[in-house]
Design an enzyme around this catalytic site. Structure first.
Site, PDB file in Angstrom:
ATOM      1  N   VAL A   1       0.841  -1.181   0.000  1.00 46.01           N
ATOM      2  CA  VAL A   1       0.000   0.000   0.000  1.00 46.01           C
ATOM      3  C   VAL A   1       0.886   1.244   0.000  1.00 46.01           C
ATOM      4  CG1 VAL A   1      -1.879   1.110   1.227  1.00 46.01           C
ATOM      5  CG2 VAL A   1      -1.489  -1.325   1.515  1.00 46.01           C
TER       6      VAL A   1
ATOM      7  N   SER B   1      -0.666   3.135  -8.375  1.00 44.78           N
ATOM      8  CA  SER B   1      -1.656   3.836  -9.187  1.00 44.78           C
ATOM      9  C   SER B   1      -1.045   5.091  -9.796  1.00 44.78           C
ATOM     10  CB  SER B   1      -2.880   4.186  -8.341  1.00 44.78           C
ATOM     11  OG  SER B   1      -3.492   3.009  -7.876  1.00 44.78           O
TER      12      SER B   1
ATOM     13  N   ASP C   1      -3.439  -3.834 -12.719  1.00 47.35           N
ATOM     14  CA  ASP C   1      -3.062  -3.084 -11.521  1.00 47.35           C
ATOM     15  C   ASP C   1      -3.621  -3.856 -10.342  1.00 47.35           C
ATOM     16  OD1 ASP C   1      -2.372  -1.170  -9.687  1.00 47.35           O
ATOM     17  OD2 ASP C   1      -3.992   0.209 -10.213  1.00 47.35           O
TER      18      ASP C   1
ATOM     19  N   HIS D   1      -2.908  -4.548  -0.268  1.00 45.32           N
ATOM     20  CA  HIS D   1      -3.196  -5.116   1.046  1.00 45.32           C
ATOM     21  C   HIS D   1      -3.031  -6.631   1.064  1.00 45.32           C
ATOM     22  CE1 HIS D   1      -4.855  -1.238   2.074  1.00 45.32           C
ATOM     23  NE2 HIS D   1      -5.039  -1.652   3.303  1.00 45.32           N
TER      24      HIS D   1
ATOM     25  N   LYS E   1       9.881   6.603  -5.443  1.00 53.65           N
ATOM     26  CA  LYS E   1      10.002   7.685  -4.447  1.00 53.65           C
ATOM     27  C   LYS E   1      11.468   8.010  -4.165  1.00 53.65           C
ATOM     28  CE  LYS E   1       5.486   6.696  -2.511  1.00 53.65           C
ATOM     29  NZ  LYS E   1       4.556   6.778  -1.408  1.00 53.65           N
TER      30      LYS E   1
ATOM     31  N   SER F   1     -22.369 -34.207  12.535  1.00 56.06           N
ATOM     32  CA  SER F   1     -22.038 -33.784  11.157  1.00 56.06           C
ATOM     33  C   SER F   1     -22.504 -32.358  10.864  1.00 56.06           C
ATOM     34  CB  SER F   1     -22.603 -34.767  10.122  1.00 56.06           C
ATOM     35  OG  SER F   1     -23.944 -35.103  10.391  1.00 56.06           O
TER      36      SER F   1
END
Lengths: 634, 304
Positions: A33, A38, A110, A114, A166, A542
């Site tokens: 995440v 995206s 995509d 999670h 990043k 059962s």
């Protein structure tokens, strides 16, 4: 794109010719995440000019309204489609995206970050040629990165892009990149062999090293992401593998034409080739190949075709046409890796539908050998599998099927498991190899058969299956019924906890897996007793519908009579003949049905007894009448 | 072809995948049907079906949900294609809606679509007890479509539950359903608008002439240029009609489908215009712009 755009304006035909002949690359993007998946895809769509102006307007206004990038464009909003996802700011389901460049068309799956949606990632990976693993440069290789790398490689993806994202937040430090790359390569050595890894330092937000090499990373001498995606060879392995064609559809418009349709997963076929259809193992020659409505001389992996044979070989949907030189194997027991995708656990002994190629059979997981812990790739002991777990299991089928090991051909070695009650796809599997003992088990055929046994006893054999809560009165009613049947000279036997739990099943406890195995054994024994012509009374709590369904399916239609001894929990608990509820409430007994283990009442029992209204003897009489009406008592 | 194998292009692969999907789903279906909307995507889907089952005919009928407000040229084209292919054509309209006089001019686009399209489709599927319905939707059309499966499961009430979709692995489709449930199947899921046009060009597929530019009478209504297709356009609007060179990027009910001014009267020019103007395909449809996420809501309610 600039050359393309001028071509588009001045020579539309030339442009279309060029774009008609592009190749296709399917890839997945995955990561934890907030790693920026995206954003990366939004950036690729944006940079390849696949965003239309009206979408861009909506994107700009959405960015200001709900975006996470202040006044800047939030590319993630382009791809986070479902309302629930946009509100939560995460990607729940697999979303498919499309873009193209001069050289290739791309289909991007995509996939979600999670842990609880790992199964969705496997969905995207099953059709991908390549995987992009997003890594946040500030956080490095995480458990989820390893999990995704493991899934991608087990599903046969051999090309991994390590997108170290990043980097702008790490001042584009080479050491950050180097550390993460070597960290991952060390882990990847444990994955399947033959995996190519391309690590790329980037910033999806700033567009660094996405379409072109950036001067912000002068120390990096590899390709930009798009350069790599445009040029990486699309796997030719399937063309070099032996020819296979799973028969989807028998095409028979008239007596003069009989063709077998399917999509070729591997190899190629020419008119005149010798082929073998499995499992019948008959050989013949290919006389025609139709690609759509055109006759062709040859067809290859990836194409949907219809083939015709020289001989009348009995071939139907689910069969596999193979090159005669190197046919697939045929077996009914396997070792396979199974990825579990349902909330309900996979339980050994339970029967599932298995779809492989165009064939659907009944499969039973015999044994879970071990579970693979994805974060460190170590084996862990396991009996069952929960959602998002991967295990190595043995399976047996109700019939022999043609197959190839998954590592050799994906389409003839990959299968899904389907729950027989709710029809959901609950697991995916990859066949490793056939278990050799499969060939050695032969059913004994006997002349003194079930019909002979039951005729001798002047009765129709049956299983009367009593289900209900502990203390509901099952055994009391079953005993009363047995006495009543004995009094009219009928041959019966009563199976209950007392005579089975202490002997045949004394190695089993009360976990869900053990309960399933308990019922499976009892079902097998009752089936033998039915074969012996007996009216078999089975008295077990059962609690699970699917096991009762399994027992029902073991005998012939009409031989299984489900008797629901319906006593409300509070009544059974108040009676508490054996003092068990008291102990369960005190926590001294675990997994007690009705207290801390579920009971699934029958939805359509043949007979339902309300013990708050009738006595055990009255109940026995009701059942005898029911059996007489159906001619079961001669 | 000789002894050398050609390389499969992206169009070859998309075609093979769509044919695989159709054959696979039909093989296990009890009562399949193809929803035929007469548009270019339906034209491609029908062409693929003819190929997939050749030399047999596709073993299913075509179903057209006629809102009674379709362009006249669409109806002519539909009937001609049904005759040419020899496939059974079922046409269904919502009789209750007709009796109540529901229409886009009098009741607005949302109610009209709801009654004459969504409700009518459910009626037709229930009436004929179809368990499998092929539709021409593509994942690139709209964000919520991007997440829809190729085989999209619907409850007995025709609802779509986006959070509870079956995983779809490899090319294995699980089409098992219980009584009353149904599956919408989208063989064109992985095609883009450009793929559709390129394939129409490569295969020479016949499409409704409305896609090509021609002089047509148009009026401005609710911010959109609509064509005066018959005299149900309110008279005060009709008086403002002017002849313009226009064409349609999508086809639906004529009052809900905006015309674009264009001189493109060949396939190549249409594609060129599409790529250069960069306005996404469904923009002409009034229904999508109502509110953000509106298509997802519509689908949960049973809109195709």
């Amino acid at each position: 794109m600039s050359d393309q755009n001028s071509l588009l304006e001045t020579d539309i035909r030339g442009y279309l010719e060029a774009h008609e002949n592009k190749s296709l690359l399917r890839f997945i993007t995955c990561g934890s995440v907030d790693d920026g998946k995206s954003t990366l895809i939004g950036r690729m769509l944006y940079d390849s000019k696949m965003i239309f102006e009206d979408q861009l307007d909506a994107l700009e206004s959405d960015s200001k309204r709900v975006g996470t990038q202040g006044e800047n464009i939030d590319f993630a909003l382009l791809v986070d489609g479902l309302t629930a996802e946009r509100e939560q700011g995460i990607t729940i389901d697999v979303a498919y995206r499309f873009f193209s460049t001069d050289k290739r068309k791309f289909i991007v799956a995509d996939t979600p970050g999670h842990v609880q949606y790992t199964r969705n990632m496997a969905t995207g990976a099953s059709t991908a040629d390549l995987a992009i693993l997003l890594i946040d440069a500030r956080r490095g290789v995480l458990e989820q990165t390893r999990r995704h790398a493991f899934i991608a490689s087990s599903l046969g993806i051999r090309k991994l892009v390590l997108a170290i994202n990043k980097m702008d937040l790490q001042n584009y430090e080479q050491s950050v990149f180097d550390d993460i790359e070597s960290d991952f390569i060390e882990f990847a050595e444990e994955l399947a062999t033959g995996i190519e890894i391309q690590a790329i330092p980037m910033s999806a937000l700033e567009g660094t090293n996405i379409t072109t090499k950036s001067d912000k990373t002068p120390w990096y001498d590899g390709p930009s992401l798009m350069e790599y995606l445009e040029t990486v060879p699309v796997d030719d392995d399937r063309l070099n593998a032996p020819f296979r064609l799973p028969v989807q559809y028998v095409n028979r418009p008239n007596l003069d034409f009989r063709g077998f349709s399917g999509q070729i997963p591997s190899g190629s076929v020419k008119v005149g080739d010798r082929v073998k259809t499995l499992p019948s193992a008959k050989e013949t020659t290919v006389t025609r190949i139709l690609s759509g409505d055109q006759d062709v001389q040859e067809a290859m992996a990836g194409e949907s075709v219809t083939v015709c044979f020289a001989d009348e070989v009995d071939t139907s949907r689910g069969d596999l046409i193979c090159t005669a030189e190197s046919p697939a194997q045929v077996a009914d027991q396997f070792q396979a890796r199974i990825f579990w995708m349902a909330d309900d656990k996979m339980l050994p002994g339970r029967r599932y539908l298995m779809k492989i190629g165009s064939k659907t059979v009944t499969a039973q997981v015999n044994e879970t050998k071990y579970r693979i812990e994805m974060s460190d790739l170590q084996d862990r002991p396991a009996r069952d599998l929960s959602l998002n777990e991967v295990g190595v299991c043995t399976l047996s089928l109700d019939q022999a099927i043609p197959f190839d090991p998954y590592n050799e051909i994906r389409e003839t070695g990959g299968f899904i498991l389907i729950d027989r009650l709710n029809n959901n796809t609950v697991g995916m599997g990859m066949i490793d190899f056939a278990l050799r003992r499969a060939g050695n088990i032969h059913w004994q055929s006997v002349d003194v058969n079930k019909e002979a046994h039951s005729a001798q006893k002047n009765q129709k054999p049956a299983v009367l299956w009593f289900t209900g809560l502990s203390g509901s009165g099952k055994s009391t009613i079953a005993n009363a019924l047995q006495k009543r049947l004995y009094s009219i000279d009928r041959h019966t036997y009563l199976l209950d906890g007392d005579n089975v739990r202490h002997g045949l099943n004394r190695d089993l406890g009360f976990t869900d897996a053990d309960r399933v195995e308990n019922i499976r054994r009892v079902s097998e024994v009752s089936k033998l007793m039915v074969d012996a012509g007996l009216i078999t009374l089975v008295s077990f709590i059962s609690p699970f519908r699917s096991e009762r369904r399994m027992a029902r399916n073991m005998v012939e239609d009409g031989e299984f009579v489900e008797v629901f001894v319906n006593t409300p929990l509070n009544v059974a608990e108040e009676r508490d003949v054996k003092g068990l509820y008291k102990r369960a409430r005190e926590g001294k007994i675990k997994n007690f049905t009705g207290i801390d283990s579920p009971y699934e009442p029958p939805t359509e029992p043949e007979i339902e007894i309300d013990t708050t209204k009738v006595s055990a003897d009255e109940a026995a009489e009701i059942i005898v009448d029911w059996m007489k009406e159906r001619g079961m008592l001669g | 072809m000789g002894g050398t194998l050609k390389n499969l292009t992206h169009l070859d692969r998309l075609e093979a995948e769509s044919m695989h999907i159709m054959r696979e789903v039909v093989a296990d279906a009890e009562r399949p049907v193809m929803l035929y909307s007469v548009g270019k995507d339906s034209a491609v889907m029908l062409h693929l079906a003819m190929k997939a089952f050749y030399p047999s005919k596709p073993p299913f009928p075509l179903l057209h949900v006629d809102t009674t407000w379709k362009f006249k040229e669409m109806i002519e084209f539909r009937d001609r294609r049904a005759t040419e292919t020899g496939l059974e054509l079922l046409v269904h309209s919502n009789q209750e809606g007709i009796d109540e006089g529901i229409g886009p001019f009098s009741h607005g686009s949302a109610l009209h679509t709801d009654v004459m399209k969504t409700a009518a489709l459910k009626q037709a599927l229930d009436k004929y007890k179809f368990d499998i319905a092929f539709g021409g939707a593509r994942r690139d059309e709209e964000k919520s479509r991007a997440k829809e499966r190729i085989c999209s499961f619907r409850t007995a009430e025709h609802r779509w539950d986006p959070k509870n979709q079956r995983p779809e692995l490899w090319n294995l489709y699980n089409t098992r359903i219980r009584q009353g449930e149904s599956i919408r199947v989208f063989p064109l899921s992985n095609w883009t608008e450009l793929d559709i046009w390129q394939y129409i060009r490569r295969e020479g597929i016949d499409i409704v002439p409305l896609y090509y530019s021609a002089k047509r009478p148009v009026v401005e209504w609710e911010g959109t240029q609509i064509m005066v297709d018959d005299d149900r356009v309110p008279e005060e609007l009709r008086k403002t009609a002017v002849e313009k060179s226009v064409r349609f990027r999508t086809l639906g009910c004529y009052p809900l489908t905006g015309a674009v001014e264009s001189e493109a009267d060949t396939l190549e020019e249409i594609i060129q215009e599409m790529l250069l103007t960069k306005s996404s395909e469904r923009q002409g449809r009034v229904i999508d712009r109502d509110q953000s996420g509106s298509m997802e809501k519509k689908k949960q309610e049973g809109y195709f």
